[in-house]
Motif scaffolding. Structure first.
Motif, short mmCIF file in Angstrom:
data_model
loop_
_atom_site.label_atom_id
_atom_site.label_comp_id
_atom_site.label_asym_id
_atom_site.label_seq_id
_atom_site.Cartn_x
_atom_site.Cartn_y
_atom_site.Cartn_z
N ARG A 256 0.83 -1.20 0.00
CA ARG A 256 0.00 0.00 0.00
C ARG A 256 0.87 1.26 0.00
NH1 ARG A 256 -5.56 1.16 -0.56
NH2 ARG A 256 -5.87 -0.97 0.22
N LEU A 257 1.92 1.26 0.81
CA LEU A 257 2.81 2.42 0.86
C LEU A 257 3.53 2.63 -0.48
CD1 LEU A 257 4.33 1.88 4.41
CD2 LEU A 257 2.88 3.80 3.72
N ALA A 258 3.99 1.53 -1.07
CA ALA A 258 4.67 1.63 -2.37
C ALA A 258 3.73 2.17 -3.44
CB ALA A 258 5.23 0.27 -2.77
N SER B 131 6.19 0.24 20.57
CA SER B 131 6.74 1.53 20.21
C SER B 131 6.04 2.66 20.96
CB SER B 131 6.57 1.77 18.70
OG SER B 131 6.84 3.12 18.38
N PRO B 132 6.82 3.66 21.42
CA PRO B 132 6.19 4.84 22.02
C PRO B 132 5.64 5.79 20.97
CG PRO B 132 8.57 5.08 22.01
CD PRO B 132 8.29 3.69 21.48
N HIS B 133 5.91 5.51 19.69
CA HIS B 133 5.46 6.39 18.61
C HIS B 133 4.15 5.90 17.97
CE1 HIS B 133 9.52 7.99 18.95
NE2 HIS B 133 9.99 6.77 18.75
N LEU B 134 4.10 4.61 17.63
CA LEU B 134 2.93 4.07 16.93
C LEU B 134 2.92 2.56 17.09
CD1 LEU B 134 0.51 4.31 14.95
CD2 LEU B 134 2.16 4.17 13.08
N LEU B 135 1.77 2.04 17.49
CA LEU B 135 1.62 0.61 17.68
C LEU B 135 0.45 0.13 16.82
CD1 LEU B 135 2.01 -0.88 21.24
CD2 LEU B 135 0.93 -2.11 19.39
N LEU B 136 0.76 -0.62 15.77
CA LEU B 136 -0.25 -1.14 14.86
C LEU B 136 -0.59 -2.58 15.24
CD1 LEU B 136 1.32 0.13 11.51
CD2 LEU B 136 -0.65 1.13 12.72
N VAL B 137 -1.83 -2.81 15.63
CA VAL B 137 -2.26 -4.14 16.06
C VAL B 137 -3.17 -4.71 14.98
CG1 VAL B 137 -3.32 -5.48 17.90
CG2 VAL B 137 -2.19 -3.32 18.44
N PHE B 138 -2.79 -5.86 14.43
CA PHE B 138 -3.55 -6.45 13.33
C PHE B 138 -4.70 -7.31 13.86
CE2 PHE B 138 0.60 -5.51 11.45
CZ PHE B 138 0.19 -4.70 10.42
N SER B 139 -5.51 -6.71 14.70
CA SER B 139 -6.71 -7.33 15.26
C SER B 139 -7.61 -6.19 15.70
CB SER B 139 -6.35 -8.25 16.44
OG SER B 139 -7.49 -8.93 16.91
N THR B 140 -8.69 -6.51 16.41
CA THR B 140 -9.58 -5.48 16.96
C THR B 140 -10.05 -5.91 18.35
OG1 THR B 140 -11.64 -6.44 16.13
CG2 THR B 140 -10.43 -4.96 14.63
N PRO B 141 -10.54 -4.97 19.15
CA PRO B 141 -11.05 -5.33 20.48
C PRO B 141 -12.18 -6.34 20.44
CG PRO B 141 -10.64 -2.98 20.36
CD PRO B 141 -10.47 -3.50 18.96
N GLU B 142 -12.90 -6.43 19.31
CA GLU B 142 -13.99 -7.41 19.22
C GLU B 142 -13.48 -8.84 19.34
OE1 GLU B 142 -15.58 -3.64 17.84
OE2 GLU B 142 -13.72 -4.72 17.41
N LEU B 143 -12.22 -9.06 18.99
CA LEU B 143 -11.61 -10.38 19.19
C LEU B 143 -10.75 -10.40 20.45
CD1 LEU B 143 -10.97 -13.27 18.33
CD2 LEU B 143 -9.11 -12.39 16.92
N ILE B 144 -9.95 -9.38 20.66
CA ILE B 144 -9.05 -9.38 21.82
C ILE B 144 -9.83 -9.38 23.12
CG2 ILE B 144 -7.25 -8.08 23.01
CD1 ILE B 144 -6.40 -7.02 20.27
N GLY B 145 -10.94 -8.64 23.16
CA GLY B 145 -11.75 -8.59 24.36
C GLY B 145 -11.62 -7.27 25.08
N PRO B 146 -12.33 -7.14 26.21
CA PRO B 146 -12.36 -5.86 26.93
C PRO B 146 -11.02 -5.45 27.50
CG PRO B 146 -13.43 -7.60 28.19
CD PRO B 146 -13.18 -8.16 26.84
N GLN B 147 -10.06 -6.39 27.60
CA GLN B 147 -8.75 -6.03 28.13
C GLN B 147 -7.85 -5.36 27.10
OE1 GLN B 147 -9.99 -8.96 27.34
NE2 GLN B 147 -8.47 -10.61 27.34
N GLY C 20 -7.50 -2.52 7.86
CA GLY C 20 -6.40 -3.36 7.44
C GLY C 20 -5.18 -2.58 6.96
N ALA C 21 -4.61 -3.04 5.84
CA ALA C 21 -3.38 -2.44 5.30
C ALA C 21 -3.56 -0.96 4.98
CB ALA C 21 -2.93 -3.21 4.06
N ARG C 22 -4.73 -0.60 4.48
CA ARG C 22 -4.99 0.81 4.15
C ARG C 22 -4.87 1.69 5.38
NH1 ARG C 22 -9.42 3.23 5.14
NH2 ARG C 22 -10.61 1.27 5.25
N ALA C 23 -5.51 1.27 6.49
CA ALA C 23 -5.46 2.06 7.71
C ALA C 23 -4.05 2.09 8.29
CB ALA C 23 -6.44 1.49 8.73
N ALA C 24 -3.34 0.96 8.24
CA ALA C 24 -1.98 0.91 8.76
C ALA C 24 -1.07 1.85 7.98
CB ALA C 24 -1.45 -0.52 8.72
N ALA C 25 -1.19 1.83 6.65
CA ALA C 25 -0.36 2.70 5.82
C ALA C 25 -0.64 4.17 6.12
CB ALA C 25 -0.61 2.40 4.35
N ALA C 26 -1.89 4.51 6.32
CA ALA C 26 -2.24 5.90 6.61
C ALA C 26 -1.62 6.35 7.94
CB ALA C 26 -3.75 6.06 6.65
#
Length: 404
Positions: A24-26, A175-191, A380-386
């Motif tokens: 996406r970045l390329a 990272s203290p700058h940006l942490l991209l997690v390839f999941s969502t709270p709907e799977l990870i849960g309330p924690q 997904g990739a679009r949001a991460a690239a942004a």
């Protein structure tokens, strides 16, 4: 135009999520390069024209990096860190430094298990983002295990003293700058932790090399279809489990067709490449397009396989083996999107019962559909690239201000 250096371990499940983001970045005109101990793996997954800086480091399955198949729990974690992740970081650090010098990136995108990328970036004063290819450590994996958490912190402190900035304080996994997690709270849960630098982008899926031809014509539209896979790193531990799966699926062959992935060839097959009369057995499959045809998945609860299945709304039977898999399996069960069985002790009757539940209980299918909706909305990739573009722009702006 900015430059992004992706620093990844030589592990398929850690490279694949980054591939879509890099593409996406390329496509948006940015410079993209990679640093990895196995350049051929990156080129196989990201394309043969990928710009890869070779690093030293152990490749799984070679030169002492073979983990005994029976290793579980704390011993498996110790082996992973002491015999693989820490030596990998030490070995990769000079190559990552050379890649930064040659490529001159604006931002490093560092897999959470490629510690060298984070520590070299810290030492050089460069911004870096974490590519979190498993969400286990964001779900309280070490809650209640203070000695384990402290042992991990000690290993990272020793590593920082060797290859990072001794005055640094950031955990190289976050990272203290940006942490991209390839999941969502709907799977990870309330924690699932929240914060301005944490962004849940859902699975990053990209086209992959086709590989060997798959016999699509053999899929029976009149039967439910089930994929059985233990991923790319568990072939050495799966012979008994796969045999029990085949037995359970043979009993249901009148209504269920199975595709069973057996890369190590542990199951005898009278018709190699085509499967026996009831179960289609293959050494590898095109997993992403195949998941669009599946009604259920039986797997080891590897993060990529789970997220790819749920991106398609497919419920799961999860049988975690080690590492982050028990945590991811718990996420699946807590979300209602699947059933857990014991990898080492499950029998064909128990597997069959679990499979019937995810195939015919609407609760599990509805839960899988809820996670699918959240995943697809996350970007997904679009949001991460942004997010990475924004980090590069912010960092450039800060450097411009400091240069005045």
């Amino acid at each position: 135009m900015s430059g992004f250096l992706f620093v990844v371990p030589p592990l398929v499940g850690h490279v694949n999520p980054a591939v879509g983001v890099a593409a996406r970045l390329a496509a948006r005109g940015h410079r993209v390069a990679w640093a990895c101990a196995d350049p051929s793996l990156v080129r196989r997954l990201a394309g043969r024209d990928a710009h890869v800086h070779a690093c030293a480091g152990p490749v799984p399955g070679v030169d002492g990096a073979v983990r005994p198949p029976g290793l579980r729990g704390a011993e498996a974690l110790r082996f992973l860190w002491e015999r693989y992740l820490v030596p990998l970081a030490d070995a990769m650090a000079p190559g990552v430094h050379a890649a930064v010098t040659d490529f001159r990136p604006d931002v490093l995108v560092v897999d959470q298990q490629a510690f060298a990328g984070a520590l070299v970036a810290e030492r050089l004063g460069l911004p870096w983002a974490t590519s979190a290819t498993t969400s286990a450590e964001f779900a309280g994996a070490y809650d209640g295990l203070p000695k384990v958490a402290e042992w991990l912190r000690e290993r990272l402190a020793e590593l920082r003293a060797r290859i990072g900035d001794p005055a640094g304080t950031a955990d190289p996994r976050y990272s203290p700058h940006l942490l991209l997690v390839f999941s969502t709270p709907e799977l990870i849960g309330p924690q699932a932790p929240l914060g301005p630098r944490i962004h849940y982008v859902g699975p990053s899926l990209a086209d992959r090399p086709a590989g060997p031809g798959f016999p699509w014509e053999r899929l029976d539209p009149g039967r439910a279809k089930v994929l059985v896979t233990l991923g790319t790193a568990n072939a050495d531990a799966g012979d008994r489990f796969l045999a029990e799966c085949r037995a359970a699926l043979r009993e249901r062959a009148d209504r269920v067709q199975a595709v069973l992935v057996d890369p190590a060839g542990t199951l005898p097959d009278d018709d190699p490449g085509k499967g026996d009369k009831d179960v289609l057995i293959l050494p590898a499959v095109p997993q992403l397009p195949l998941l669009g045809r599946m009604d259920a998945v039986v797997c080891h609860a590897g993060h990529n396989t789970v997220c790819e299945a749920l991106w398609h709304g497919v419920p799961l039977v999860v049988a975690p083996i080690r590492d982050d898999q028990p945590v991811v399996a718990a996420q699946v069960v807590d979300a209602g999107a699947g059933v857990r069985v014991r990898f080492g002790k499950v029998t064909a009757p128990r597997l069959g019962e679990a499979l019937d539940r995810v195939l015919y209980d609407r609760v599990h299918r509805a839960a899988a559909a809820r996670v699918r909706t959240a995943f697809r909305a996350a970007g997904g990739a679009r949001a991460a690239a942004a997010r990475l573009e924004r980090l590069a722009a912010d960092s450039s702006g800060r450097r411009a201000e400091e240069g005045r």
